[in-house]
Design an enzyme around this catalytic site. Structure first.
Site, mmCIF file in Angstrom:
data_model
loop_
_atom_site.group_PDB
_atom_site.id
_atom_site.type_symbol
_atom_site.label_atom_id
_atom_site.label_comp_id
_atom_site.label_asym_id
_atom_site.label_seq_id
_atom_site.Cartn_x
_atom_site.Cartn_y
_atom_site.Cartn_z
ATOM 1 N N GLN A 12 0.832 -1.217 0.000
ATOM 2 C CA GLN A 12 0.000 0.000 0.000
ATOM 3 C C GLN A 12 0.864 1.264 0.000
ATOM 4 O O GLN A 12 0.730 2.130 -0.863
ATOM 5 C CB GLN A 12 -0.857 0.057 1.260
ATOM 6 C CG GLN A 12 -1.853 -1.040 1.465
ATOM 7 C CD GLN A 12 -2.792 -0.655 2.597
ATOM 8 O OE1 GLN A 12 -3.712 0.139 2.407
ATOM 9 N NE2 GLN A 12 -2.585 -1.206 3.781
ATOM 10 N N LEU A 13 1.748 1.348 0.988
ATOM 11 C CA LEU A 13 2.584 2.550 1.113
ATOM 12 C C LEU A 13 3.580 2.635 -0.033
ATOM 13 O O LEU A 13 3.814 3.723 -0.581
ATOM 14 C CB LEU A 13 3.308 2.535 2.471
ATOM 15 C CG LEU A 13 4.256 3.694 2.724
ATOM 16 C CD1 LEU A 13 3.519 5.036 2.667
ATOM 17 C CD2 LEU A 13 4.953 3.536 4.075
ATOM 18 N N TYR A 127 2.882 -9.427 15.918
ATOM 19 C CA TYR A 127 3.130 -8.320 14.984
ATOM 20 C C TYR A 127 3.714 -7.114 15.735
ATOM 21 O O TYR A 127 4.757 -6.573 15.357
ATOM 22 C CB TYR A 127 1.824 -7.943 14.276
ATOM 23 C CG TYR A 127 1.893 -6.684 13.445
ATOM 24 C CD1 TYR A 127 2.678 -6.611 12.300
ATOM 25 C CD2 TYR A 127 1.164 -5.542 13.813
ATOM 26 C CE1 TYR A 127 2.747 -5.451 11.541
ATOM 27 C CE2 TYR A 127 1.221 -4.379 13.064
ATOM 28 C CZ TYR A 127 2.014 -4.335 11.932
ATOM 29 O OH TYR A 127 2.074 -3.174 11.189
ATOM 30 N N TRP A 152 -3.875 2.208 11.296
ATOM 31 C CA TRP A 152 -5.079 2.052 10.454
ATOM 32 C C TRP A 152 -4.817 2.516 9.003
ATOM 33 O O TRP A 152 -5.550 3.340 8.461
ATOM 34 C CB TRP A 152 -6.248 2.845 11.038
ATOM 35 C CG TRP A 152 -6.738 2.423 12.376
ATOM 36 C CD1 TRP A 152 -6.067 1.739 13.341
ATOM 37 C CD2 TRP A 152 -8.052 2.658 12.913
ATOM 38 N NE1 TRP A 152 -6.863 1.554 14.440
ATOM 39 C CE2 TRP A 152 -8.084 2.106 14.209
ATOM 40 C CE3 TRP A 152 -9.191 3.297 12.443
ATOM 41 C CZ2 TRP A 152 -9.213 2.171 15.022
ATOM 42 C CZ3 TRP A 152 -10.316 3.369 13.246
ATOM 43 C CH2 TRP A 152 -10.325 2.798 14.524
#
Ligand SMILES: NC(=O)c1ccc[n+]([C@@H]2O[C@H](COP(=O)([O-])OP(=O)(O)OC[C@H]3O[C@@H](n4cnc5c(N)ncnc54)[C@H](OP(=O)(O)O)[C@@H]3O)[C@@H](O)[C@H]2O)c1
Length: 289
Positions: A12-13, A127, A152
């Site tokens: 995503q990033l 995690y 988030w």
């Protein structure tokens, strides 16, 4: 001009870094994911760094599957801790600065006020623990690092809560979403902007910083906003208590990050979560996703 290596560039990033690179053409970007550069492979990392000699390493790679990590400790540790150490050692060798991304999961999630960077960490999941160990591996190996803890995360790329809610909203007429977990959504495009703000700053100020969008909401409020902005009207979203949610992996009840240090140091105006969500959903509509 700086040469910027982005690892985990298919996430995503990482994809948002590819987008923002188009607005930062004064720099040279090297985008890699596991098939071009496996950051778990120490030799590969060293060879890559000595032949490309980047000025900045932006580490977007991570093991992010929170539930799966509970039964996959070794892999989580390898990517979230050991690989970060590999990057840090190679960065010291070639004189690169490292910008690394971490998470609100380093905290226990039982606070009542937004977390500052000084607050005691107390991760409750594999995690969270392995991400914290990655922070330690970085900060004990080198000085020229910035850690951005975020929460988030969502984007028009990859899989995330926003896209799941849109899909379920179209498929179902009824949905329950937890309302007793509070946090800050973060649009990965804004996080990419924060990373470029650090790179383009007159002065690189090392340290740990918190970054998320402004404001707070529950997952329930977030889901309602996603449906409203997407024009989904046929799905009734109802609040659920966490104790009734089937996945028993511990999730922080309170994940709000205090971003004062980042704003003070790097001078970035951070967008409100709802405004950023609207931008992302407009993009998803454009892409017809
Ligand atoms: N997602 C969230 O809600 C959230 C919240 C807080 C903080 N964060 C942090 O934000 C950062 C970015 O998250 P994200 O959601 O963009 O992650 P993501 O979408 O899961 O992307 C991570 C990328 O890293 C790649 N990768 C995995 N192992 C690798 C290796 N050994 N070498 C090179 N690349 C590797 C992944 O490939 P594969 O897909 O093939 O494994 C994936 O393309 C992470 O540090 C994460 O911990 C995320």
């Amino acid at each position: 001009m700086a040469r910027i290596l982005v690892t985990g560039a298919n996430g995503q990033l990482g994809n948002e870094m590819r987008v923002i690179a188009q607005r930062n053409l004064q720099h040279e970007f090297l985008f890699t994911d596991v098939s071009e550069l496996d950051i778990c492979n120490c030799i590969e990392v060293q060879e890559f760094m000595s032949s490309h000699r980047p000025d900045f390493i932006v580490n977007c790679a991570a093991y992010t599957a929170v539930t799966k990590a509970e039964s996959d400790f070794e892999k989580s540790l390898a990517i979230n801790r050991d690989a970060v150490k590999n990057l840090a050692l190679a960065a010291v060798e070639c004189g690169a600065k490292v910008i690394h991304v971490s998470t609100d999961y380093v905290f226990a999630g039982d606070a009542h006020l937004p977390y500052t960077e000084e607050q005691r960490v107390n991760p409750q999941t594999v995690y969270g623990k392995t991400k914290y160990e990655g922070e330690v591996a970085l900060s004990t190996t080198m000085d020229d690092y910035v850690i951005l803890r975020t929460s988030w995360l969502y984007s028009s790329f990859g899989n995330n809560f926003v896209k799941t809610m849109i899909r379920l909203g179209k498929e179902k007429d009824h949905l329950t979403v937890v309302f007793d977990q509070i946090g800050d959504p973060t649009y990965a495009a804004d996080l990419a902007e924060a990373i470029m703000t650090v790179i383009n700053a007159e002065r690189f100020v090392p340290g740990t910083y918190h970054f998320s969008n402004e404001g707070v909401c529950s997952w329930y409020d977030f889901a309602k906003a996603i449906h409203r902005l997407s024009g989904i009207t046929g799905c009734n979203v109802e609040p659920l208590e966490s104790k009734d949610y089937p996945d028993k992996t511990p999730r922080p009840f309170y994940s709000v990050l205090n971003k004062s240090r980042f704003k003070r140091t790097y001078g970035m105006k951070i967008p409100y979560w709802y405004d950023s969500l609207e931008k992302c959903i407009d993009l998803l509509k454009e892409k017809d996703l």
